[in-house]
Scaffold this motif. Structure first.
Motif, mmCIF file in Angstrom:
data_model
loop_
_atom_site.group_PDB
_atom_site.id
_atom_site.type_symbol
_atom_site.label_atom_id
_atom_site.label_comp_id
_atom_site.label_asym_id
_atom_site.label_seq_id
_atom_site.Cartn_x
_atom_site.Cartn_y
_atom_site.Cartn_z
ATOM 1 N N ILE A 46 16.514 -28.546 -56.522
ATOM 2 C CA ILE A 46 17.389 -29.639 -56.961
ATOM 3 C C ILE A 46 16.645 -30.373 -58.060
ATOM 4 C CG2 ILE A 46 18.496 -31.803 -56.242
ATOM 5 C CD1 ILE A 46 19.576 -29.680 -54.630
ATOM 6 N N ALA A 47 17.281 -30.561 -59.202
ATOM 7 C CA ALA A 47 16.597 -31.210 -60.317
ATOM 8 C C ALA A 47 16.614 -32.725 -60.151
ATOM 9 C CB ALA A 47 17.261 -30.815 -61.633
ATOM 10 N N LEU A 48 15.619 -33.252 -59.451
ATOM 11 C CA LEU A 48 15.483 -34.713 -59.413
ATOM 12 C C LEU A 48 14.020 -35.087 -59.276
ATOM 13 C CD1 LEU A 48 14.851 -35.796 -56.291
ATOM 14 C CD2 LEU A 48 17.268 -35.409 -56.008
ATOM 15 N N LYS A 49 13.709 -36.325 -59.667
ATOM 16 C CA LYS A 49 12.331 -36.803 -59.589
ATOM 17 C C LYS A 49 12.120 -37.500 -58.259
ATOM 18 C CE LYS A 49 10.113 -39.330 -62.589
ATOM 19 N NZ LYS A 49 9.904 -40.310 -63.671
ATOM 20 N N PRO A 50 11.102 -37.094 -57.491
ATOM 21 C CA PRO A 50 10.888 -37.700 -56.178
ATOM 22 C C PRO A 50 10.653 -39.216 -56.204
ATOM 23 C CG PRO A 50 9.679 -35.650 -56.343
ATOM 24 C CD PRO A 50 10.230 -35.928 -57.708
ATOM 25 N N THR A 51 10.216 -39.768 -57.341
ATOM 26 C CA THR A 51 10.024 -41.223 -57.409
ATOM 27 C C THR A 51 11.308 -41.954 -57.810
ATOM 28 O OG1 THR A 51 9.145 -40.850 -59.621
ATOM 29 C CG2 THR A 51 7.535 -41.291 -57.883
ATOM 30 N N ASP A 52 12.363 -41.198 -58.101
ATOM 31 C CA ASP A 52 13.657 -41.819 -58.419
ATOM 32 C C ASP A 52 14.425 -41.951 -57.093
ATOM 33 O OD1 ASP A 52 16.248 -42.441 -59.138
ATOM 34 O OD2 ASP A 52 16.346 -40.991 -60.788
ATOM 35 N N PHE A 53 14.227 -43.111 -56.431
ATOM 36 C CA PHE A 53 14.767 -43.264 -55.069
ATOM 37 C C PHE A 53 16.294 -43.219 -55.039
ATOM 38 C CE2 PHE A 53 10.691 -45.850 -54.038
ATOM 39 C CZ PHE A 53 9.970 -44.672 -54.016
ATOM 40 N N ASP A 54 16.945 -43.685 -56.119
ATOM 41 C CA ASP A 54 18.415 -43.596 -56.159
ATOM 42 C C ASP A 54 18.839 -42.131 -56.098
ATOM 43 O OD1 ASP A 54 18.810 -46.297 -56.361
ATOM 44 O OD2 ASP A 54 18.796 -46.306 -58.567
ATOM 45 N N ALA A 55 18.157 -41.309 -56.904
ATOM 46 C CA ALA A 55 18.513 -39.886 -56.958
ATOM 47 C C ALA A 55 18.221 -39.201 -55.624
ATOM 48 C CB ALA A 55 17.736 -39.198 -58.085
ATOM 49 N N VAL A 56 17.082 -39.560 -54.995
ATOM 50 C CA VAL A 56 16.752 -38.943 -53.705
ATOM 51 C C VAL A 56 17.800 -39.344 -52.668
ATOM 52 C CG1 VAL A 56 15.048 -38.783 -51.840
ATOM 53 C CG2 VAL A 56 14.267 -38.875 -54.215
ATOM 54 N N ASP A 57 18.152 -40.631 -52.658
ATOM 55 C CA ASP A 57 19.127 -41.101 -51.665
ATOM 56 C C ASP A 57 20.503 -40.469 -51.901
ATOM 57 O OD1 ASP A 57 19.638 -42.852 -49.382
ATOM 58 O OD2 ASP A 57 21.028 -43.850 -50.756
ATOM 59 N N ASN A 58 20.891 -40.328 -53.170
ATOM 60 C CA ASN A 58 22.168 -39.655 -53.462
ATOM 61 C C ASN A 58 22.169 -38.231 -52.940
ATOM 62 O OD1 ASN A 58 23.331 -41.826 -54.706
ATOM 63 N ND2 ASN A 58 22.708 -41.209 -56.776
ATOM 64 N N ALA A 59 21.032 -37.546 -53.106
ATOM 65 C CA ALA A 59 20.936 -36.164 -52.614
ATOM 66 C C ALA A 59 21.024 -36.138 -51.088
ATOM 67 C CB ALA A 59 19.624 -35.524 -53.089
ATOM 68 N N VAL A 60 20.378 -37.107 -50.447
ATOM 69 C CA VAL A 60 20.422 -37.185 -48.979
ATOM 70 C C VAL A 60 21.869 -37.264 -48.512
ATOM 71 C CG1 VAL A 60 19.934 -38.735 -47.020
ATOM 72 C CG2 VAL A 60 18.113 -38.157 -48.651
ATOM 73 N N VAL A 61 22.647 -38.129 -49.172
ATOM 74 C CA VAL A 61 24.042 -38.324 -48.765
ATOM 75 C C VAL A 61 24.884 -37.097 -49.124
ATOM 76 C CG1 VAL A 61 26.118 -39.724 -49.132
ATOM 77 C CG2 VAL A 61 23.863 -40.828 -48.972
ATOM 78 N N SER A 62 24.786 -36.661 -50.390
ATOM 79 C CA SER A 62 25.723 -35.613 -50.821
ATOM 80 C C SER A 62 25.407 -34.260 -50.197
ATOM 81 C CB SER A 62 25.767 -35.533 -52.344
ATOM 82 O OG SER A 62 24.511 -35.111 -52.818
ATOM 83 N N LEU A 63 24.153 -34.012 -49.836
ATOM 84 C CA LEU A 63 23.807 -32.710 -49.264
ATOM 85 C C LEU A 63 23.731 -32.739 -47.740
ATOM 86 C CD1 LEU A 63 20.966 -31.830 -51.829
ATOM 87 C CD2 LEU A 63 23.339 -31.013 -51.857
ATOM 88 N N GLY A 64 23.964 -33.904 -47.150
ATOM 89 C CA GLY A 64 23.904 -34.007 -45.686
ATOM 90 C C GLY A 64 22.513 -33.717 -45.151
#
Ligand code: AMP
Ligand code: GLY
Length: 433
Positions: free
Chosen positions: A50-68
């Protein structure tokens, strides 16, 4: 949770360490789907990048929600020190959902994020470590007097995270005074506004990894040793690590009993006493001073390239243990050790740890029959794999003895090539004498 209690896991990071953790988790019957963010050219074999930066908490949280996602595993320290756990927990709670996280909160991550905090923690809990004094612009005279009271060489450490470059070992007192001034003046930015001055310890280093659930439950993982210098015979510049081996013959039963009683247990009890709910990996960088283990540093993650030999030596499913850690109930979940030895040889880009080219095509990967963990690699649209970092890949082998594992790992790496590829030919040799 997925059907039959299977889990979706999001692993953060992109190095050889994350390749090894991903490889291990992908073998778990408890896994539904593994995502690696951002991953590398090899992690796609174990899950989905998944193309996201681990320090970008918004992006990590969005992935948590959208990917279950059911569980997040932090591979590297940066997001943890920046408060990843606290932030993800807060957001999950606001949604009324539960998220399992492997990795400490900001409070526990200070064991790596602030060397001054780590030293004071060890002092409070009687954990053996080098004598030290923390210098700032305010106590410069005292700091110079402390330096003068030590024997050469002199160890200066930036208090904060400095991408592994914040430790200087200096031969002369005059140079140490000068370096102290430079560090305090901002050589490593805010990270060196405080500088830990330490007594120099001599001995062989090893890395001990502990998984803890924050409630007294813990497991000590297979012990490993890494090779930090770029050149054979431990010469030349420091690197992120040129290879690793596990087990470590000098870390025998007697030594490891001391590690448990004098370091692991006081660390875990100290965290509990201080109200720090630490659920994750603790990496003890140790030095063997005449049979006595001393702590050089704490890290709040696994080591790289140690993980590349530790994961293959864990015989049990790792996912139930990580779930136990994150839930605060490791209980009697077992983590058996594979008795075989493992050796990892890291292939790096020509020029590393200085500047190096990227985008070199890697050949021979399809013919490798052992384990190859990717680190700085990228998979192109046409399927070719190219270099994209200094440390490119690790060839790893398991065998009955360290000598045999090394032979197999070297066999394997000799079939892989890219323009400018370099690797040390003496990984594990020091342990065979
Ligand atoms: P660190 O970034 O804290 O891991 O330090 C980098 C390396 O410096 C360690 O792996 C050791 O090889 C060395 N080092 C750090 N502290 C000491 C010390 N007090 N005595 C001797 N060597 C040290
Ligand atoms: N291999 C040492 C580290 O990961 O910090």
């Amino acid at each position: 949770m997925m059907q039959e209690g299977k889990m979706n896991v999001l692993l953060l990071g992109s190095g050889g360490r994350e390749s090894a953790i991903a490889w291990k988790l992908a073998q778990s019957p408890l896994l539904n789907k593994l995502y690696i963010a951002p991953g590398n050219g090899g992690t796609g074999a174990s899950g989905e990048n998944i193309a996201l930066k681990p320090t970008d908490f918004d992006a990590v949280d969005n992935a948590v929600v959208s990917l279950g996602i059911d569980m997040v595993v932090a591979g590297n320290e940066d997001p943890l020190v920046a408060g990843l756990r606290d932030e993800l927990e807060k957001r999950a709670a606001a949604r009324g959902s539960k998220l399992l996280i492997v990795g400490p909160g900001k409070d526990g991550a200070a064991l790596e994020g602030s060397k001054d905090f780590a030293k004071r923690f060890m002092q409070r809990h009687g954990i053996p470590t080098a004598r030290h004094l923390t210098a700032t612009k305010e106590n410069l005279a005292e700091a110079r007097a402390f330096l003068a009271s030590l024997k050469a060489p002199y160890v200066l450490k930036a208090d904060g995270l400095a991408a592994g470059k914040g430790v200087l070992i200096i031969d002369s007192l005059e140079d140490a005074y000068r370096s102290l001034d430079e560090m305090l003046a901002g050589q490593f930015g805010a990270a060196s506004a405080s500088v830990v001055i330490e007594e120099f310890l001599s001995g062989i280093e090893c890395s001990v990894f502990v998984l803890t659930d924050g409630h007294g439950g813990y497991r000590i993982l297979p012990v490993a040793k890494d090779y930090k210098r770029v050149g054979e015979g431990d010469t030349g510049l420091n690197t992120g690590g040129m290879g690793s081996v596990s087990p470590v013959p000098f870390a025998d039963r007697t030594f490891m009993d001391k590690v448990r009683d004098r370091i692991v247990l006081p660390t875990l009890n100290g965290l509990i006493e201080e109200g720090i709910d630490y659920r994750g990996f603790i990496f003890l960088g140790l030095i063997n001073c005449g049979g006595e283990p001393m702590v050089i540093e704490y890290n709040v993650r696994m080591g790289d390239p140690e993980t590349e030999v530790v994961m293959p030596r864990i015989a049990s499913d790792l996912l139930p243990a990580l779930k136990g850690v994150a839930e605060g109930s490791l209980g009697d979940i077992s983590l058996e050790e594979d008795p075989r030895a493992a050796v990892a040889v890291m292939a790096v880009s020509g020029g590393y740890p200085g500047s190096y080219p990227k985008g070199k095509v890697i050949s021979g990967l399809d013919k490798a029959d052992g384990i190859v963990f990717h680190a700085g690699t990228k998979r192109c649209d046409d399927g070719t794999v190219v270099t994209s970092g200094g440390r490119v890949l690790a060839a790893v082998a398991l065998a009955e003895s360290i000598a045999d594992a090394a032979r197999k790992a070297y066999d394997e790496i000799s079939g892989i090539s890219f323009d400018g590829m370099y690797y040390r030919r003496d990984i594990s040799k020091d342990l065979l004498r």
